[in-house]
Design a protein around this motif. Structure first.
Motif, short mmCIF file in Angstrom:
data_model
loop_
_atom_site.label_atom_id
_atom_site.label_comp_id
_atom_site.label_asym_id
_atom_site.label_seq_id
_atom_site.Cartn_x
_atom_site.Cartn_y
_atom_site.Cartn_z
N ASP A 306 0.89 -1.13 0.11
CA ASP A 306 0.23 0.01 0.00
C ASP A 306 0.85 1.20 0.20
O ASP A 306 0.22 2.36 -0.03
CB ASP A 306 -0.87 -0.04 1.09
CG ASP A 306 -2.05 -1.13 1.08
OD1 ASP A 306 -2.40 -1.61 0.05
OD2 ASP A 306 -2.82 -1.47 2.25
N ILE A 328 3.25 -8.29 -3.64
CA ILE A 328 2.09 -8.91 -3.23
C ILE A 328 1.04 -8.68 -4.23
O ILE A 328 0.18 -9.62 -4.59
CB ILE A 328 1.50 -7.96 -2.29
CG1 ILE A 328 2.84 -7.82 -1.04
CG2 ILE A 328 0.14 -8.33 -1.66
CD1 ILE A 328 2.97 -9.10 -0.48
N ARG A 332 0.06 -3.84 -9.84
CA ARG A 332 -0.49 -2.57 -9.28
C ARG A 332 0.56 -1.38 -9.46
O ARG A 332 1.11 -0.83 -8.70
CB ARG A 332 -0.31 -2.86 -7.86
CG ARG A 332 -1.02 -1.94 -6.84
CD ARG A 332 -0.84 -1.89 -5.35
NE ARG A 332 -2.28 -1.41 -4.62
CZ ARG A 332 -2.20 -1.35 -3.35
NH1 ARG A 332 -1.42 -2.10 -2.72
NH2 ARG A 332 -3.20 -0.72 -2.84
#
Ligand code: EPU
Length: 422
Positions: A306, A328, A332
């Motif tokens: 994040d 992860i 992204r």
């Protein structure tokens, strides 16, 4: 649709307060379904994702109020049907699965769809429910699970990219009411999972090992109401750490748990940042230009996925070549083409961004595609020459409480243009 106009070049200084954690608040709110008694949750940030979760709880039969950061939920009667219209708005709605299985012995939830940050499977959630004795099937885009009773067992929750945060939450919540003991191996250790466990313990659950890879849950007959305050948002705090550094400013963050951010803070210090923690206060600045970094995102206590987008933005204006890999969520990187439109030099190799720092970015109209990508674009706008127009700001409102007010309080030149107005 609202947009944010950021005029770059202001050095951020001053102090702001970090809000309660979105990713703690969402499963904690879902957990209130586990009891017919009243739960009072403090420190709940005012975010659109939180509002979606409150809508879901209300739809499921709970009485909900939200005032001044405190949510009160009384779920005297609940039913187990979460329809597509509500669930599609937010992937985290999957975390009502565990509580509803525990409370009702069944759930019908619209299967979450695709997601802009990449493939978001729920196989581990399903594997967990099946291990506890549920029968799970997919029909008409819905996930249907049923169990006459849940029975404690040993469950391995590791996936190809490591442990799962909401999967661990779901199994832990379901197991609180199972017959006998459940052991979750390869559990997620994230502070948000630990916070949920602390809340469940206040409700009467018997949980040990939370915060480690092995969580044990001894089922109990019933859970009761509780009062709980969610932990501060380590990702919001990390984003403001980057905001301070990217503008070569000096910012103070209140309401932080520095131990939840050790990896990020250590890496920033290695790049030349001066970061001082005093209790729950963090002072961030730098006396020299930052240096480049090599980083790989991992599960906690590794560097959080994040924070990947925000670090790519920071490294875009930091001298040298940086290499940032997202293990992860390997896809992204929606912020990369937008950052390139602002002048960043970034090459992608699979899940790795290779960033050659440039002296300046230049403001441009850019499109936010997901929450953290939007944050990265705002950060880039803070340092770019000229004006950056970040469109589709609703993404950022999902996870950053009053970001424009907070940045303005630190001296940023940022303005929200409401839809329909220019
Ligand atoms: N995964 C599977 N199978 C599953 C579930 C996950 O293979 O059944 C994989 C995912 O594809 C991913 C990895 O496991 O590669 C980790 O995903 P995880 O399940 O941990 O993600 P999540 O629980 O759905 C939470 C946060 C995300 C955050 C991730 C990783 C909430 C509400 N969401 O999602 O937050 O990126 O953990 O730390 O807690 C955000 O805040 O911007 C955000 C996306």
């Amino acid at each position: 649709m609202d947009k944010l106009i950021v005029r770059g070049g202001k050095r951020l200084t001053g102090s702001i307060r970090i809000s309660g954690s979105k990713n703690s608040a969402l499963p904690i709110l879902a957990a209130t379904l586990l009891t017919p008694e009243t739960c009072v949750i403090h420190g709940v940030p005012d975010l659109s994702d939180v509002r979606y979760m409150l809508d879901i709880l209300t739809h499921l039969g709970a009485e909900v109020t939200y005032e001044g950061g405190t949510v009160t939920v009384r779920a005297e009667k609940v039913h187990a049907d979460a329809p597509y219209d509500l669930v599609r708005r937010m992937r985290a709605s999957i975390c009502v699965m565990g509580p509803l299985m525990a409370r009702c012995g069944e759930i019908k939830i619209s299967q979450p769809g695709g997601c802009v940050i990449g493939d978001r499977p729920i196989d581990l959630h399903i594997r967990g429910m099946e291990a506890l004795g549920a029968q799970v099937e997919m029909a008409g885009g819905n996930l249907l699970a049923r169990a006459d009773k849940l029975t404690g067992t040993e469950i391995f929750l590791g996936g190809k990219n490591g442990s799962t945060v909401l999967g661990t939450d779901n199994v832990m919540m379901a197991a609180t009411r199972a017959d006998g003991a459940t052991v979750i191996e390869s559990a997620a250790c994230e502070p948000e999972v630990r916070d949920l466990a602390e809340m469940l313990i206040k409700m009467g659950a018997k949980i040990t090992g939370h915060g480690t890879r092995r969580i044990e849950v001894e089922g109990v007959a019933a859970l009761h109401g509780c009062e709980h305050t969610v932990i501060p948002d380590r990702i919001e705090a990390g984003t403001y750490v980057v905001a301070g550094l990217i503008t070569e400013g000096q910012v103070t963050l209140e309401n932080v748990v520095p131990e939840h951010m050790t990896n990020l803070l250590d890496r920033m210090k290695a790049c030349g940042a001066i970061i001082k923690a005093h209790g729950t206060t963090l002072e961030v600045g730098a006396i020299r230009k930052l240096t480049s970094m090599e980083a790989v995102t991992e599960t906690f206590p590794g560097l959080p996925t994040d924070m990947q987008a925000q670090l790519v933005a920071l490294m875009s204006v930091t001298g040298g070549i940086s290499v940032i890999t997202d293990k992860i969520f390997p896809a992204r990187f929606m912020h990369v083409p937008e950052l390139k439109r602002m002048g960043a030099k970034i090459a992608m190799e699979g899940p790795t961004a290779i960033i050659t720092g440039v002296p300046n970015l230049s403001g441009a109209p850019v499109m936010a595609s997901d929450l953290r990508a939007s944050a990265a674009l705002v950060l880039a706008g803070l340092v770019a020459h000229g004006s950056t127009e970040v469109n589709r700001v609703y993404h950022i409102d999902r996870g950053y409480e009053h970001i424009d007010d907070k940045l303005r309080a630190l001296g940023a030149d940022i303005e929200r243009v409401k839809s329909g107005k220019e």
